[in-house]
Design an enzyme around this catalytic site. Structure first.
Site, PDB file in Angstrom:
ATOM      1  N   HIS A  85       0.865  -1.175   0.000  1.00 44.88           N
ATOM      2  CA  HIS A  85       0.000   0.000   0.000  1.00 44.88           C
ATOM      3  C   HIS A  85       0.909   1.234   0.000  1.00 44.88           C
ATOM      4  CE1 HIS A  85      -2.772   2.946   1.844  1.00 44.88           C
ATOM      5  NE2 HIS A  85      -3.763   2.144   1.517  1.00 44.88           N
ATOM      6  N   ASP A 119       3.516  -3.925   8.007  1.00 46.96           N
ATOM      7  CA  ASP A 119       2.268  -3.179   7.899  1.00 46.96           C
ATOM      8  C   ASP A 119       1.129  -4.176   8.130  1.00 46.96           C
ATOM      9  OD1 ASP A 119      -0.094  -2.085   7.026  1.00 46.96           O
ATOM     10  OD2 ASP A 119       0.692  -1.347   5.121  1.00 46.96           O
ATOM     11  N   GLN A 137      -4.147  -4.720   7.087  1.00 49.10           N
ATOM     12  CA  GLN A 137      -5.110  -5.754   6.667  1.00 49.10           C
ATOM     13  C   GLN A 137      -4.933  -7.021   7.492  1.00 49.10           C
ATOM     14  OE1 GLN A 137      -7.586  -5.325   4.478  1.00 49.10           O
ATOM     15  NE2 GLN A 137      -6.930  -3.308   3.804  1.00 49.10           N
ATOM     16  N   LYS A 164     -10.110  -0.708  10.748  1.00 51.20           N
ATOM     17  CA  LYS A 164     -10.307  -1.935   9.951  1.00 51.20           C
ATOM     18  C   LYS A 164     -10.630  -3.115  10.862  1.00 51.20           C
ATOM     19  CE  LYS A 164      -7.213  -0.319   6.379  1.00 51.20           C
ATOM     20  NZ  LYS A 164      -7.860   0.026   5.125  1.00 51.20           N
ATOM     21  N   CYS A 172      -4.685   2.393  -3.735  1.00 53.86           N
ATOM     22  CA  CYS A 172      -3.447   2.894  -3.088  1.00 53.86           C
ATOM     23  C   CYS A 172      -2.313   1.884  -3.221  1.00 53.86           C
ATOM     24  CB  CYS A 172      -3.671   3.220  -1.621  1.00 53.86           C
ATOM     25  SG  CYS A 172      -4.827   4.554  -1.344  1.00 53.86           S
TER      26      CYS A 172
HETATM   27  N1  PMP Z   1      -1.674  -0.515   4.590  1.00 52.98           N
HETATM   28  C1  PMP Z   1      -2.654  -1.250   4.078  1.00 52.98           C
HETATM   29  C2  PMP Z   1      -2.342  -2.637   3.587  1.00 52.98           C
HETATM   30  C3  PMP Z   1      -3.956  -0.760   4.018  1.00 52.98           C
HETATM   31  O1  PMP Z   1      -4.929  -1.502   3.487  1.00 52.98           O
HETATM   32  C4  PMP Z   1      -4.214   0.545   4.500  1.00 52.98           C
HETATM   33  C5  PMP Z   1      -5.618   1.128   4.438  1.00 52.98           C
HETATM   34  N2  PMP Z   1      -6.224   1.008   3.202  1.00 52.98           N
HETATM   35  C6  PMP Z   1      -3.153   1.275   5.033  1.00 52.98           C
HETATM   36  C7  PMP Z   1      -1.904   0.717   5.074  1.00 52.98           C
HETATM   37  C8  PMP Z   1      -3.348   2.656   5.560  1.00 52.98           C
HETATM   38  O2  PMP Z   1      -4.189   2.636   6.677  1.00 52.98           O
HETATM   39  P1  PMP Z   1      -4.785   4.002   7.256  1.00 52.98           P
HETATM   40  O3  PMP Z   1      -5.337   4.745   6.076  1.00 52.98           O
HETATM   41  O4  PMP Z   1      -5.828   3.566   8.211  1.00 52.98           O
HETATM   42  O5  PMP Z   1      -3.660   4.729   7.894  1.00 52.98           O
END
Ligand code: PMP
Length: 402
Positions: free
Chosen positions: A119, A196, A199, A222, A359
């Site tokens: 991401h 990270d 997910q 999440k 993203c």
């Molecule tokens: N990493 C991953 C794999 C994600 O799916 C997301 C959220 N889509 C993020 C990071 C970023 O999370 P946040 O927008 O809650 O900071």
């Protein structure tokens, strides 16, 4: 299909009444009543904020807020509450590590290895810190299974590698790389590891000590919790190496015009009045999750994704899935039809899924597509949601293929 019964589970989620067919839980999960009520009760009944005032209500709030830190530590099997830093979310947690831990350690020519499946939140902070210091971000390519290719990793790591940044689970394919192997390889060459967990924390319980991870980041929203709250876990020795990032109230013990003395870890990374309601909501979510059969719930969501994949493949010529086997995320395209057109028609039918690059532009580029659709299933989804998705997709393709 497994025997998990989504009907009673659905009753925890008032938003389902209005959300229609909600298949966007990988973006954010719906909130159970336990979280909604805890947050509402906090705003209705609490007075004061944490770490500041001496009156009883504020003191109790501080105790509650700090005990939530211990709750998160137990959730991750972190050794103690002090290894948990509150952040706004995964994104802020990763930026904190990039600026507070990595930046002072980077020399020109040093390297940060980042998987191609990440991401943007686990790529851009490293690109920024590399630009600030003259270091290089090294791409760890995905293989045929769309996972970072573990056989390539040894050739990418060397004495200049300072950090390996890796997602526990892709937000597009749902694929989970081999974390133990990746962590062991990185540590063997002296690099530290950030995972990270945005997910992964929802779908596969993590043990940060067993995996020997240096840093782990996730977002409450999440995991059925509120938005605007997240967690950075750091090994004690890593957090001790970090310098405070943001300055302000309560991150110091003493200040004058010559300088300041930082608070102890983790409070020195939490300047300003914090998101108390968010932490209380996350605490409620973790408590609520303890009563859920996580294994059965996860299997149910995965089975729904697998069923949807099978039915869409049968119904739609040109259907191409990017779903990792065993995942509750179903990313896909239909040849000859643009994902944005499809998602617009699905929205009109009341089916909420995502389209675009999620993203994860480098991953989409590696898949050879400029975007895709993603239906993400949660335990509150039902067979009716699969029916609705298949019906809406079939109708949309009929219209668009005309
Ligand atoms: N990493 C991953 C794999 C994600 O799916 C997301 C959220 N889509 C993020 C990071 C970023 O999370 P946040 O927008 O809650 O900071």
């Amino acid at each position: 299909m497994t025997s998990f019964d989504p009907i009673p589970f659905r009753q925890h989620f008032p938003a389902l009444t209005d959300a229609g067919c909600y298949l966007d839980s990988a973006a954010t999960a719906l909130k159970p009543l336990a979280v909604i009520e805890a947050t509402e009760q906090f705003y209705r009944q609490s007075s004061g904020t944490v770490h500041r005032s001496q009156f009883a209500a504020a003191q109790q709030l501080t105790e509650r807020y700090e005990s939530a830190r211990g709750q998160v530590a137990r959730w991750l099997n972190a050794p103690d509450a002090q290894s948990i830093v509150w952040t706004k979310g995964t994104t802020e947690a990763i930026n904190l590590v990039a600026q507070s831990w990595l930046r002072p350690r980077l020399q020109p020519g040093d390297e940060i290895v980042v998987s191609e499946a990440e991401h943007h939140a686990n790529l851009v902070p490293w690109l920024m810190v590399a630009r600030q210091t003259g270091a290089t971000v090294v791409k760890w390519p995905i293989g045929r299974d769309r996972l970072p290719d573990i056989s390539l990793l040894p050739s990418l790591l060397n004495a200049r590698t300072r950090l390996l940044a890796l997602g526990q689970m892709s937000n597009v394919t749902g694929g989970c790389p081999d974390l133990p192997a990746a962590v062991a390889l990185a540590h063997a060459c002296g690099a530290k590891v950030l995972i990270d967990g945005a997910q992964g924390v929802v779908h596969c319980p993590v043990d940060v000590q067993a995996l020997d991870i240096d840093f782990y980041a996730f977002s409450a929203h999440k995991l059925y919790g509120p938005t605007g709250t997240g967690v950075l876990y750091g090994k004690a020795e890593r957090l001790a190496e970090m310098t405070p990032w943001q300055g302000g109230g309560k991150m110091l013990t003493q200040v004058n015009f010559e300088g300041f003395t930082p608070q102890a870890v983790p409070w020195c990374f939490e300047a300003g009045t914090p998101n108390v309601a968010g932490v209380i909501g996350l605490s409620a979510a973790l408590l609520w999750l303890k009563d859920i059969d996580g294994v059965a719930a996860e299997r149910w969501s995965r089975d729904l994704a697998a069923l949807a994949e099978t039915r869409l493949a049968a119904a739609l010529p040109g259907f191409e899935s990017y779903r990792a086997s065993g995942s509750s995320l179903l990313a896909f395209n239909v040849a000859g039809v643009h994902h944005s057109d499809i998602v617009t028609l699905l929205a009109e039918s009341g089916v909420a899924i995502r389209a675009g690059q999620h993203c994860a532009q480098p991953l989409l580029a590696a898949l050879g597509v400029n975007g895709c659709l993603r239906a993400s299933f949660a335990p509150y989804n039902s067979l009716d949601d699969v029916d609705a998705l298949v019906a809406a997709m079939t109708a949309a393709i009929t219209i668009l293929a005309d």
